[in-house]
Design a protein around this motif. Structure first.
Motif, PDB file in Angstrom:
ATOM      1  N   ASP A  42     -10.559   5.419  13.719  1.00  0.00           N
ATOM      2  CA  ASP A  42      -9.104   5.452  13.742  1.00  0.00           C
ATOM      3  C   ASP A  42      -8.545   5.921  15.076  1.00  0.00           C
ATOM      4  O   ASP A  42      -7.332   5.851  15.300  1.00  0.00           O
ATOM      5  CB  ASP A  42      -8.579   6.371  12.636  1.00  0.00           C
ATOM      6  CG  ASP A  42      -8.933   5.864  11.250  1.00  0.00           C
ATOM      7  OD1 ASP A  42      -9.030   4.630  11.095  1.00  0.00           O
ATOM      8  OD2 ASP A  42      -9.130   6.684  10.347  1.00  0.00           O
ATOM      9  N   LEU A  74      -5.726  -8.770  12.373  1.00  0.00           N
ATOM     10  CA  LEU A  74      -5.446  -8.065  13.619  1.00  0.00           C
ATOM     11  C   LEU A  74      -5.431  -6.555  13.459  1.00  0.00           C
ATOM     12  O   LEU A  74      -5.445  -5.836  14.465  1.00  0.00           O
ATOM     13  CB  LEU A  74      -4.087  -8.520  14.179  1.00  0.00           C
ATOM     14  CG  LEU A  74      -3.972 -10.002  14.556  1.00  0.00           C
ATOM     15  CD1 LEU A  74      -2.552 -10.300  15.013  1.00  0.00           C
ATOM     16  CD2 LEU A  74      -4.968 -10.350  15.649  1.00  0.00           C
ATOM     17  N   HIS A  75      -5.399  -6.054  12.222  1.00  0.00           N
ATOM     18  CA  HIS A  75      -5.220  -4.623  12.007  1.00  0.00           C
ATOM     19  C   HIS A  75      -6.462  -4.033  11.358  1.00  0.00           C
ATOM     20  O   HIS A  75      -6.903  -4.503  10.322  1.00  0.00           O
ATOM     21  CB  HIS A  75      -3.998  -4.370  11.130  1.00  0.00           C
ATOM     22  CG  HIS A  75      -2.765  -5.062  11.610  1.00  0.00           C
ATOM     23  ND1 HIS A  75      -2.161  -4.742  12.800  1.00  0.00           N
ATOM     24  CD2 HIS A  75      -2.042  -6.071  11.085  1.00  0.00           C
ATOM     25  CE1 HIS A  75      -1.106  -5.516  12.982  1.00  0.00           C
ATOM     26  NE2 HIS A  75      -1.011  -6.334  11.952  1.00  0.00           N
ATOM     27  N   HIS A  76      -6.983  -2.975  11.963  1.00  0.00           N
ATOM     28  CA  HIS A  76      -8.267  -2.465  11.493  1.00  0.00           C
ATOM     29  C   HIS A  76      -8.192  -1.900  10.092  1.00  0.00           C
ATOM     30  O   HIS A  76      -9.161  -1.917   9.348  1.00  0.00           O
ATOM     31  CB  HIS A  76      -8.805  -1.405  12.458  1.00  0.00           C
ATOM     32  CG  HIS A  76      -8.166  -0.064  12.343  1.00  0.00           C
ATOM     33  ND1 HIS A  76      -7.004   0.253  12.983  1.00  0.00           N
ATOM     34  CD2 HIS A  76      -8.539   1.046  11.651  1.00  0.00           C
ATOM     35  CE1 HIS A  76      -6.670   1.497  12.713  1.00  0.00           C
ATOM     36  NE2 HIS A  76      -7.572   1.997  11.909  1.00  0.00           N
ATOM     37  N   ASP A  78      -6.118  -3.054   7.713  1.00  0.00           N
ATOM     38  CA  ASP A  78      -6.041  -4.196   6.792  1.00  0.00           C
ATOM     39  C   ASP A  78      -7.457  -4.650   6.507  1.00  0.00           C
ATOM     40  O   ASP A  78      -7.837  -4.874   5.365  1.00  0.00           O
ATOM     41  CB  ASP A  78      -5.248  -5.342   7.401  1.00  0.00           C
ATOM     42  CG  ASP A  78      -3.745  -5.138   7.257  1.00  0.00           C
ATOM     43  OD1 ASP A  78      -3.009  -5.867   7.931  1.00  0.00           O
ATOM     44  OD2 ASP A  78      -3.324  -4.268   6.489  1.00  0.00           O
ATOM     45  N   LEU A  95       1.562  -6.401   8.745  1.00  0.00           N
ATOM     46  CA  LEU A  95       1.163  -5.008   8.654  1.00  0.00           C
ATOM     47  C   LEU A  95       1.951  -4.291   7.562  1.00  0.00           C
ATOM     48  O   LEU A  95       3.174  -4.380   7.512  1.00  0.00           O
ATOM     49  CB  LEU A  95       1.417  -4.325  10.005  1.00  0.00           C
ATOM     50  CG  LEU A  95       1.346  -2.802  10.055  1.00  0.00           C
ATOM     51  CD1 LEU A  95      -0.064  -2.339   9.740  1.00  0.00           C
ATOM     52  CD2 LEU A  95       1.790  -2.318  11.419  1.00  0.00           C
ATOM     53  N   PRO A  99      -2.020   0.588   3.606  1.00  0.00           N
ATOM     54  CA  PRO A  99      -2.605  -0.712   3.948  1.00  0.00           C
ATOM     55  C   PRO A  99      -2.852  -1.658   2.787  1.00  0.00           C
ATOM     56  O   PRO A  99      -3.068  -2.842   3.013  1.00  0.00           O
ATOM     57  CB  PRO A  99      -3.921  -0.336   4.644  1.00  0.00           C
ATOM     58  CG  PRO A  99      -4.172   1.072   4.278  1.00  0.00           C
ATOM     59  CD  PRO A  99      -2.870   1.713   4.047  1.00  0.00           C
ATOM     60  N   SER A 104       0.407  -7.087   1.736  1.00  0.00           N
ATOM     61  CA  SER A 104      -0.765  -6.951   2.592  1.00  0.00           C
ATOM     62  C   SER A 104      -1.774  -8.062   2.287  1.00  0.00           C
ATOM     63  O   SER A 104      -1.637  -8.782   1.293  1.00  0.00           O
ATOM     64  CB  SER A 104      -1.419  -5.589   2.361  1.00  0.00           C
ATOM     65  OG  SER A 104      -1.907  -5.512   1.030  1.00  0.00           O
ATOM     66  N   TYR A 146      -3.932   5.681  12.670  1.00  0.00           N
ATOM     67  CA  TYR A 146      -4.619   4.641  13.420  1.00  0.00           C
ATOM     68  C   TYR A 146      -4.085   4.659  14.848  1.00  0.00           C
ATOM     69  O   TYR A 146      -3.097   5.357  15.143  1.00  0.00           O
ATOM     70  CB  TYR A 146      -4.465   3.266  12.776  1.00  0.00           C
ATOM     71  CG  TYR A 146      -3.055   2.717  12.765  1.00  0.00           C
ATOM     72  CD1 TYR A 146      -2.623   1.819  13.735  1.00  0.00           C
ATOM     73  CD2 TYR A 146      -2.151   3.077  11.769  1.00  0.00           C
ATOM     74  CE1 TYR A 146      -1.335   1.308  13.724  1.00  0.00           C
ATOM     75  CE2 TYR A 146      -0.866   2.569  11.741  1.00  0.00           C
ATOM     76  CZ  TYR A 146      -0.460   1.687  12.719  1.00  0.00           C
ATOM     77  OH  TYR A 146       0.810   1.177  12.710  1.00  0.00           O
ATOM     78  N   VAL A 148      -3.042   2.373  18.373  1.00  0.00           N
ATOM     79  CA  VAL A 148      -2.700   1.081  18.964  1.00  0.00           C
ATOM     80  C   VAL A 148      -2.475   1.268  20.459  1.00  0.00           C
ATOM     81  O   VAL A 148      -2.266   2.384  20.946  1.00  0.00           O
ATOM     82  CB  VAL A 148      -1.426   0.484  18.317  1.00  0.00           C
ATOM     83  CG1 VAL A 148      -1.652   0.231  16.842  1.00  0.00           C
ATOM     84  CG2 VAL A 148      -0.231   1.409  18.529  1.00  0.00           C
TER      85      VAL A 148
END
Length: 235
Positions: A42, A74-76, A78, A95, A99, A104, A146, A148
């Protein structure tokens, strides 16, 4: 959507890639295969082109997202990859926080009347049940974060997630069996469970309506993760 332990299934001709090939063959060209693909770090920005899956997901998801034609979200957090006609629709869902919230990727699988296959693992690995918790009003929320990249710099995003040890999800076996809604059998050396996502969520939501903490360990067990979840409700 498949959650699997290759160690439990093996040996399989062709190894983990042989298992992936068998799953795709079972679905046929009109089916979409979805596997978890989340990162366990994360504190590092997620790159769907290079970031490995978290260790506890195993070798099958790690090899799956690297295969030709497989799309990865694209989202860890998810954390899904898919191949097939509905793959883009699933992994490109927006997003959401938490999650597993409605809208989702996992929610899209549910709305498409997808199935969940647990291959060598139990319902404690069934992420569809986190959607059920949110739809059923489970009140606990545990701090997560998380990372970004923003203007080239790592930025931490904090959020609250319906999280706990997940061992309580094993109650789903008896509930689904009693309703005749879970198919079971052997695949290789592994026990397999198959159920419709909408059945899973509907049955779980029914029990959450009676007891919103039904999936948490009782206090006397001393489970630390469930204790943190309970404390968030008291807070």
């Amino acid at each position: 959507m498949v959650h699997t332990s290759f160690r439990a299934v093996r040996p399989v001709e062709g190894g983990p890639l042989g298992l992936i090939s068998a799953l795709r063959e079972a679905l046929g060209p009109d089916g979409t295969l979805v596997l978890p693909s989340g990162s366990g770090n994360d504190d590092e920005p997620f790159d769907p082109r290079t970031t490995p899956v978290r260790d506890d997901l195993g070798i099958v998801p790690e090899l799956f997202w690297r295969q030709p034609g497989v799309l990865r979200g694209l989202h860890h957090f998810d954390g899904f990859a898919a191949v097939g006609p509905r793959a883009a629709e699933i992994v490109n869902a927006p997003l959401k926080l938490p999650p597993s919230a409605p809208g989702s990727p996992i929610s899209v699988v549910h709305d498409l009347d997808g199935q969940v296959l647990l291959l060598g693992v139990g319902h404690d690995s069934n992420t569809m049940l986190h959607l059920a918790e949110l739809m059923g009003g489970a009140p606990y929320r545990v701090p997560h974060h998380y990372t970004v990249l923003q203007d080239g710099k790592p930025i931490r995003i904090d959020y609250l997630e319906n999280d706990h040890c997940c061992e309580g999800f094993s109650k789903m076996d008896a509930w689904l069996q009693a309703a005749g809604l879970q198919s079971e059998g052997r695949v290789g050396h592994a026990q397999a469970r198959l159920a419709r996502a909408q059945d899973l969520v509907r049955i779980a939501v029914k029990h959450l309506a009676t007891d919103p903490l039904v999936f948490l360990h009782p206090v006397e067990t001393g489970c630390e993760e469930c204790g943190v979840a309970r404390a968030s409700v008291r807070g």
